[in-house]
Each structure stands twice: as C-alpha cells, then as structure tokens.
Motif scaffolding. Structure first.
Motif, PDB file in Angstrom:
ATOM      1  N   UNK A 126      28.357  59.180  61.601  1.00 53.54           N
ATOM      2  CA  UNK A 126      27.014  59.267  61.060  1.00 53.54           C
ATOM      3  C   UNK A 126      25.977  58.698  62.011  1.00 53.54           C
ATOM      4  N   UNK A 127      26.427  58.263  63.190  1.00 52.07           N
ATOM      5  CA  UNK A 127      25.533  57.623  64.156  1.00 52.07           C
ATOM      6  C   UNK A 127      25.338  58.441  65.423  1.00 52.07           C
ATOM      7  N   UNK A 128      26.342  59.236  65.795  1.00 50.95           N
ATOM      8  CA  UNK A 128      26.293  59.982  67.046  1.00 50.95           C
ATOM      9  C   UNK A 128      26.410  61.478  66.795  1.00 50.95           C
ATOM     10  N   UNK A 149      33.344  65.585  62.843  1.00 48.08           N
ATOM     11  CA  UNK A 149      32.361  65.946  61.826  1.00 48.08           C
ATOM     12  C   UNK A 149      31.202  64.955  61.896  1.00 48.08           C
ATOM     13  N   UNK A 150      29.975  65.469  62.060  1.00 49.51           N
ATOM     14  CA  UNK A 150      28.785  64.616  62.053  1.00 49.51           C
ATOM     15  C   UNK A 150      28.056  64.838  60.729  1.00 49.51           C
ATOM     16  N   UNK A 151      28.251  63.918  59.811  1.00 53.46           N
ATOM     17  CA  UNK A 151      27.719  64.055  58.454  1.00 53.46           C
ATOM     18  C   UNK A 151      27.536  62.667  57.856  1.00 53.46           C
ATOM     19  N   UNK A 152      26.516  62.534  57.005  1.00 49.03           N
ATOM     20  CA  UNK A 152      26.278  61.251  56.333  1.00 49.03           C
ATOM     21  C   UNK A 152      26.416  61.338  54.819  1.00 49.03           C
ATOM     22  N   UNK A 153      26.505  62.538  54.262  1.00 50.59           N
ATOM     23  CA  UNK A 153      26.692  62.703  52.824  1.00 50.59           C
ATOM     24  C   UNK A 153      28.159  62.465  52.487  1.00 50.59           C
ATOM     25  N   UNK A 157      31.693  64.811  52.889  1.00 51.64           N
ATOM     26  CA  UNK A 157      32.828  64.323  53.689  1.00 51.64           C
ATOM     27  C   UNK A 157      34.107  64.326  52.868  1.00 51.64           C
ATOM     28  N   UNK A 158      34.018  63.879  51.609  1.00 51.40           N
ATOM     29  CA  UNK A 158      35.199  63.864  50.741  1.00 51.40           C
ATOM     30  C   UNK A 158      35.732  65.278  50.506  1.00 51.40           C
ATOM     31  N   UNK A 175      27.864  52.069  56.900  1.00 50.60           N
ATOM     32  CA  UNK A 175      26.459  51.761  56.619  1.00 50.60           C
ATOM     33  C   UNK A 175      25.545  52.974  56.797  1.00 50.60           C
ATOM     34  N   UNK A 176      26.029  54.039  57.430  1.00 49.90           N
ATOM     35  CA  UNK A 176      25.214  55.250  57.598  1.00 49.90           C
ATOM     36  C   UNK A 176      25.486  56.278  56.510  1.00 49.90           C
ATOM     37  N   UNK A 177      26.498  56.055  55.688  1.00 46.19           N
ATOM     38  CA  UNK A 177      26.852  57.012  54.653  1.00 46.19           C
ATOM     39  C   UNK A 177      25.963  56.825  53.420  1.00 46.19           C
TER      40      UNK A 177
END
Length: 458
Positions: A126-128, A149-153, A157-158, A175-177
């Motif tokens: 979630x950072x890069x 996978x670049x995702x914050x939701x 992700x689940x 902390x980015x999720x």
C-alpha cells in the motif's frame, strides 16, 4: 441490502453517539470516541448464518482435530526461522515492526526470493507502486517470480486472497490499509484494528500464513491500538541504529515458539545477511589493556551472547555530574552507582559517568549488572580488566552478588570463545560442570568488593 451506519463509542464509559466529538459527553474524557460499524440486525443475522455454515466455525472435539499435516515453511534465512520457532506456520498471522528504513520490507523480499520457487506468494503493498517494488527487487537480486498487488482496500485484498489462494501473503503495511465502511483515515486506531481482524479471519479460515508489516510511533511501539499485538500470533521487532550495520530481530510474542529469541543480521547493499556468531561480532575491535571495558554473557531466549560494556568516569567541570547510558537502562545505571558508593566505597559524585554497550546491543537482563559495575570501577580507578576475563552476575541493593539462571550455557560460551577467567556469583558455583570448562578458572564472589579484587588479582 440495508445501508450500514457507523457509530462512535467511548472506550472509557461505552457512551454511543452518531457523530464524533473530541470530548465524551458521558464521562468527559478526551479523544476516547472510536468509530465502530453498526450494521442493521438483518445484515448481522445474514453474516452470522454464513459463518456458522462454514467449517471454520463448526465446533469439533479436541481428539478429532488432526495435526499430523502441520507445515512450517522454511524461509531460507536461518536467523529468521530461529526467531519464528522453526519457520512460518500455516494459518498464522505474524506482525513485523521496526523503525523506518531498518529492513522490514527488505527481509520480506528476501523471503520471497527464497520461497517463490516452491510457493505461490502474494505481495501486497500500500506504500509502493509495482515499478518501485520491481526496482527494489532488482537491487536486492530477487530473481524468482511472485504475485504483486498494489491496493489499500482490505476487502478487495481479502477477495484476491480467496480467489488466488496463495501459499503466503505479505501485507506492507497495515497502517496503509483501510476498510471503506469506516470514515476514519487509514492508520487510525479503528482502521488498524478492523483491518487486522479481517486479515486474521482470512488467515485462519483459509489456512494461509500472512506476514504483516507494522510501523512504529515515536516511542518505539507498534502504531495503532495495543489490541493489534494481541490479535496476531507472533510479534517480531527490528532493533538497532539505522546508522549502524547490525540489526537485531527480536520475538516478543510467539504462539508457535519460544519468546525473546533474537536473530542478528548485517545490512549491506544486497540486503540483510545472517550473522551466525553474534558474540564475535559484538567483541570485534575490542581495545586491549584499556580501563573501563568489560565483557559479560547474557541469554537471549536459549542463545548465550557475549557483549562488551564500556564505561567512562571523568572529572566533572560543573556542579552536577552528568550521567548517560546507551544500550543499558539509565535508572539501573544510577542504582548501580548508588550501590557502588554506599556498599563498595567507590564515589562517583564528582565524575561525569557514561555507559555504552558496543554494537548497538541492548542489555535488559540483570546478569549484566556486575559487568557494568566493574566497568565503572575500572574507569574510575583507571584499572584495566584483563582481556581474558568475563564477568556475570546480578547486583543487589545490599551490594551482594546474586545468582543467575542458565550459568552453564553462559560459561561454556565464554570458554568456547577463549576466555580463561570467569567471575560468577558464589551461589552458582555448585551448578557449574567442572568437566565442561576444565581450561577456565571459575571464581565465585559474594560482594562487589570481592569481584573487584578477583579481577585485579589482589
């Protein structure tokens, strides 16, 4: 589906409010209103029925649970496997914390390199961006292929985890999720707790191990609620100064192995490399025939490690003497100085006093007390401690030297590294096997004065 509404509940008194406020209207406490998901009764009932129908939530008798197929994935990094208790357990949730830039993401990419040839790995960042991860992987020499996978939701992700069913999932960082049902920003107490709960349910239900990176706050603790460390199965902390080459990975919680185990690594341009013999590393470059330096042996889990303590006592140019400790508890140092003055007759009132543990190591075991005390006396009296002497023991308030645990392992490690004289508590002498250390002189002492005399040869 009925719309999901959120409420704010006070963590102190349980007062509920439809909107956030800085001060709780119920008890008057500040910053205690935390956001919670308040789903309608119909939604909750549907979720409960879905969970009851799953095999994960079905009750089973203890004797019918099969553990013969328990699998631990060896990471290919011996120090990491040792800290984890033998490898990564299927279905476990492991939290890795540490200061920025200390090596959390680096060691996880190295794990991917070692496991990706036989396991299907999903790396979630979630950072890069994907390109940034690729560039970092090239720099570290990561050649094996794995999913990125670049995702914050966290819900997306689940779903990816359920559809792809990887053998290992890495989340960088928690902390980015965010959970879209919550209005609070990513990294808040509620977001971190709820996202971790969802990852925990996913890991346990699918038997997929998940490694989670956690940032730390300015006090050095994992950012977010303390319940985060209770939810996960293992908590690993990276310690050490970013300006130094050596890093210490410490297990402070582990449901599948021993706690307080450590792994020692060296940071280079190619990533983290294992330090097989940490004692030699911490003793490298030790000065010879100089006052104020002493060696002790402490236990980190089941591993004995030798550490060098340096002390400096210099005449103070001011009315109040200055005292400073690095790698050793400051209050404990003041206590030892008070004991040395009251019971030993060594006065530090007019001397600036400094204590340093070499290599960025931290001594939090009482067995290092006598080593610190003798190093202080050595610097105060300008009395050099012989290079082949090691000092082990706890100092009491009455000036007595109290026994320590696992004395045989400590003495054997000192003998293996070439030390010829060992100062130990008198009441530990009966527990030391004479055959194992036949080439070492063991001296038992009862007081600080006896320890100084034994070192000086008086």
């Amino acid at each position: 589906m009925a719309k999901v509404k959120n409420i704010y509940i006070c963590s102190q008194c349980g007062y509920e409010s439809p909107k956030w406020s800085g001060k709780c209207p119920g008890c008057g406490e500040w910053n205690t209103m935390n956001e919670e998901i308040a789903a309608p009764a119909a939604v909750k009932q549907a979720e409960v029925k879905a969970r009851v129908s799953s095999s994960y939530s079905s009750p089973m008798k203890l004797h019918s649970i099969d553990t013969t197929d328990e699998v631990r994935y060896k990471t290919g990094i011996g120090e990491l496997d040792n800290v984890l208790g033998g490898g990564i357990v299927k279905g476990s949730l492991v939290l890795i914390g540490g200061d920025p830039g200390i090596g959390k993401s680096t060691i996880l990419l190295q794990v991917c390199q070692n496991l990706a040839d036989r396991l299907n790995i999903l790396y979630v960042s979630g950072e890069e961006s994907r390109r940034q991860i690729k560039l970092r992987a090239n720099r570290l020499g990561v050649t094996n292929d794995f999913l990125i996978l670049t995702e914050t939701d966290i819900e997306i992700i689940a779903e990816h985890v359920k559809s792809e069913k990887p053998d290992l999932v890495i989340i960088d960082s928690i902390q980015t999720m965010n959970l879209t049902q919550l209005n609070s920003s990513p990294g808040s107490v509620t977001q971190v707790r709820e996202c971790t709960n969802l990852l925990m349910r996913t890991a346990k239900s699918l038997e997929i191990p998940i490694l989670v990176v956690g940032h730390v706050n300015k006090d050095g603790a994992i950012a977010g609620p303390k319940v985060l460390e209770h939810i996960v199965d293992a908590v690993l902390y990276f310690e050490g100064d970013r300006q130094l080459a050596y890093r210490i990975l410490r297990a402070v919680k582990n449901r599948f192995g021993s706690t307080n185990e450590i792994g020692v690594f060296e940071m280079s341009d190619k990533g983290l490399s294992e330090v097989v013999n940490p004692s030699l590393v911490f003793l490298s470059g030790r000065p010879k025939g100089v006052s104020g330096t002493c060696v002790t042996c402490i236990m980190e889990g089941s591993r004995p490690i030798l550490a060098e303590v340096q002390a400096l006592a210099a005449n103070s140019g001011y009315g109040t003497a200055r005292r400073m400790a690095t790698g050793f508890d400051y209050n404990r140092m003041n206590l030892l100085i008070a004991v040395l003055e009251k019971k030993g007759g060594y006065y530090f009132a007019g001397a600036d006093t400094y204590v340093n543990v070499v290599g960025g190591f931290k001594l939090d075991e009482r067995a290092a007390d006598l080593c610190v005390a003798t190093a202080l006396v050595s610097s105060l009296k300008d009395l050099a401690i012989p290079d082949d002497v090691i000092v082990i023991g706890e100092v009491g308030l009455a000036g007595e030297i109290r026994s320590v645990s696992q004395i045989n392992k400590r003495v054997n490690e000192a003998s293996r590294l070439g030390f010829k004289k060992c100062i130990v508590p008198y009441y530990n002498l009966k527990n030391i096997s004479a055959d194992a250390v036949s080439d070492m002189e063991i001296i038992g002492v009862k007081t600080i004065r006896q320890a100084v005399k034994a070192i000086s040869g008086e």
